[in-house]
Design a protein around this motif. Structure first.
Motif, PDB file in Angstrom:
ATOM      1  N   ILE A   1      29.616  31.930  31.759  1.00  0.00           N
ATOM      2  CA  ILE A   1      29.520  31.151  32.998  1.00  0.00           C
ATOM      3  C   ILE A   1      29.190  32.062  34.177  1.00  0.00           C
ATOM      4  O   ILE A   1      28.361  31.736  35.026  1.00  0.00           O
ATOM      5  CB  ILE A   1      30.844  30.392  33.253  1.00  0.00           C
ATOM      6  CG1 ILE A   1      31.047  29.312  32.190  1.00  0.00           C
ATOM      7  CG2 ILE A   1      30.846  29.757  34.651  1.00  0.00           C
ATOM      8  CD1 ILE A   1      32.400  28.627  32.250  1.00  0.00           C
ATOM      9  N   GLY A   2      29.822  33.251  34.229  1.00  0.00           N
ATOM     10  CA  GLY A   2      29.534  34.194  35.306  1.00  0.00           C
ATOM     11  C   GLY A   2      28.089  34.657  35.291  1.00  0.00           C
ATOM     12  O   GLY A   2      27.456  34.784  36.343  1.00  0.00           O
TER      13      GLY A   2
ATOM     14  N   ASP B   1      32.343  38.116  41.029  1.00  0.00           N
ATOM     15  CA  ASP B   1      33.634  37.456  41.193  1.00  0.00           C
ATOM     16  C   ASP B   1      34.545  37.749  40.009  1.00  0.00           C
ATOM     17  O   ASP B   1      35.749  38.003  40.182  1.00  0.00           O
ATOM     18  CB  ASP B   1      33.413  35.942  41.335  1.00  0.00           C
ATOM     19  CG  ASP B   1      34.727  35.187  41.477  1.00  0.00           C
ATOM     20  OD1 ASP B   1      35.466  35.466  42.433  1.00  0.00           O
ATOM     21  OD2 ASP B   1      35.008  34.337  40.625  1.00  0.00           O
ATOM     22  N   ILE B   2      33.997  37.739  38.806  1.00  0.00           N
ATOM     23  CA  ILE B   2      34.790  38.041  37.612  1.00  0.00           C
ATOM     24  C   ILE B   2      35.269  39.489  37.641  1.00  0.00           C
ATOM     25  O   ILE B   2      36.427  39.793  37.311  1.00  0.00           O
ATOM     26  CB  ILE B   2      33.970  37.770  36.338  1.00  0.00           C
ATOM     27  CG1 ILE B   2      33.669  36.274  36.210  1.00  0.00           C
ATOM     28  CG2 ILE B   2      34.706  38.266  35.098  1.00  0.00           C
ATOM     29  CD1 ILE B   2      32.721  35.936  35.085  1.00  0.00           C
ATOM     30  N   ALA B   3      34.394  40.404  38.041  1.00  0.00           N
ATOM     31  CA  ALA B   3      34.764  41.819  38.109  1.00  0.00           C
ATOM     32  C   ALA B   3      35.927  42.037  39.073  1.00  0.00           C
ATOM     33  O   ALA B   3      36.847  42.810  38.791  1.00  0.00           O
ATOM     34  CB  ALA B   3      33.562  42.652  38.531  1.00  0.00           C
ATOM     35  N   ILE B   4      35.879  41.347  40.217  1.00  0.00           N
ATOM     36  CA  ILE B   4      36.933  41.518  41.224  1.00  0.00           C
ATOM     37  C   ILE B   4      38.205  40.787  40.816  1.00  0.00           C
ATOM     38  O   ILE B   4      39.307  41.354  40.834  1.00  0.00           O
ATOM     39  CB  ILE B   4      36.443  41.013  42.593  1.00  0.00           C
ATOM     40  CG1 ILE B   4      35.315  41.919  43.111  1.00  0.00           C
ATOM     41  CG2 ILE B   4      37.589  40.987  43.600  1.00  0.00           C
ATOM     42  CD1 ILE B   4      34.622  41.393  44.329  1.00  0.00           C
ATOM     43  N   ARG B   5      38.057  39.516  40.439  1.00  0.00           N
ATOM     44  CA  ARG B   5      39.233  38.678  40.183  1.00  0.00           C
ATOM     45  C   ARG B   5      39.924  39.032  38.866  1.00  0.00           C
ATOM     46  O   ARG B   5      41.148  39.206  38.823  1.00  0.00           O
ATOM     47  CB  ARG B   5      38.811  37.203  40.197  1.00  0.00           C
ATOM     48  CG  ARG B   5      39.903  36.213  39.875  1.00  0.00           C
ATOM     49  CD  ARG B   5      39.457  34.793  40.227  1.00  0.00           C
ATOM     50  NE  ARG B   5      38.090  34.529  39.797  1.00  0.00           N
ATOM     51  CZ  ARG B   5      37.761  34.153  38.553  1.00  0.00           C
ATOM     52  NH1 ARG B   5      38.702  33.996  37.635  1.00  0.00           N
ATOM     53  NH2 ARG B   5      36.500  33.915  38.230  1.00  0.00           N
TER      54      ARG B   5
ATOM     55  N   ALA C   1      32.840  44.882  30.997  1.00  0.00           N
ATOM     56  CA  ALA C   1      31.931  43.863  30.459  1.00  0.00           C
ATOM     57  C   ALA C   1      30.976  43.361  31.534  1.00  0.00           C
ATOM     58  O   ALA C   1      29.775  43.175  31.280  1.00  0.00           O
ATOM     59  CB  ALA C   1      32.727  42.706  29.875  1.00  0.00           C
ATOM     60  N   THR C   2      31.489  43.157  32.754  1.00  0.00           N
ATOM     61  CA  THR C   2      30.614  42.704  33.843  1.00  0.00           C
ATOM     62  C   THR C   2      29.616  43.787  34.231  1.00  0.00           C
ATOM     63  O   THR C   2      28.463  43.488  34.546  1.00  0.00           O
ATOM     64  CB  THR C   2      31.446  42.299  35.076  1.00  0.00           C
ATOM     65  OG1 THR C   2      32.288  43.383  35.469  1.00  0.00           O
ATOM     66  CG2 THR C   2      32.288  41.087  34.789  1.00  0.00           C
TER      67      THR C   2
END
Length: 226
Positions: free
Chosen positions: A20-21, A183-187, A200-201
């Motif tokens: 999704i990201g 957003d995934i990397a930060i959150r 992974a990001t």
């Protein structure tokens, strides 16, 4: 091997989130590229044609356009995102999510691409332009039939550079809830101290950049050999 084993074990959980990201990142970059091209290309053309010695010299217009472009390029993207929050809310209705992130992404990329267009157009041999002018071609015809086609490889190279910059910008957009891999990397990665999500990001962003660069290089080589 333990790191790889853990990654494989967690992939059913991580895979859908990362998918999704990645799709959100591609969505933001795609639409920002379209908007940046539609606005940045004519802006770059105007920067060249209104300059002294251009097809339609207008120093005052060139000075104003140049100042606007310089201001847009001088702002760090993280500052720009915050500065246009009110505009984003006005246009989109929210400041969160991938669609909202397209507004600052486009505003940040337009002056960047415009300068690249200007550089590419300035590299066109003036002899070709003068020959078309001597044959009685109208100015709009010279731009559309001579200037832009002759500069096409440089324009494609500039577009690829813009796409790569937008991928980087989209990752920063995650800092204010823009969604995507940033957003995934930060959150998930930074705030929850989860190195699996973080790396992974990073890998996925590198893959997206390399894919964009490879496609752009292929197009440039084909256009250069025409």
């Amino acid at each position: 091997m333990s790191w790889l084993t853990e990654l494989i074990a967690r992939w059913p959980e991580m895979g859908p989130v990362l998918w999704i990201g990645t799709m959100d990142t591609l969505y933001m970059v795609l639409w920002s590229t379209v908007i940046s091209s539609l606005v940045g290309l004519p802006l770059g053309v105007l920067l060249v044609t209104t300059d002294r010695g251009g097809l339609t010299p207008a120093p005052a217009v060139k000075a104003v356009l140049g100042a606007i472009v310089n201001v847009g390029r001088s702002l760090p993207f993280i500052v720009l995102m915050v500065a246009v929050l009110s505009l984003t809310r006005l246009l989109i209705g929210t400041t969160l999510g991938p669609t909202a992130a397209i507004v600052p992404l486009s505003i940040g990329a337009i002056p960047f691409f415009a300068r690249l267009v200007e550089t590419a157009l300035r590299e066109v041999d003036r002899g070709v332009i003068e020959a078309a002018h001597a044959m009685g071609a109208r100015k709009i015809t010279i731009v559309g039939k001579v200037l832009l086609p002759e500069a096409l490889p440089g324009l494609i190279a500039g577009l690829v550079m813009t796409v790569v910059a937008l991928i980087s910008y989209s990752a920063m957009a995650g800092a204010i809830g823009g969604g995507g891999l940033g957003d995934i990397a930060i959150r998930e990665g930074y705030q929850r101290f989860d190195e699996y999500y973080l790396w992974a990001t990073v890998v996925l962003l590198v893959i997206v950049v390399q894919a964009a660069q490879s496609i752009g290089d292929l197009l440039i080589r084909r256009l250069s050999h025409r």
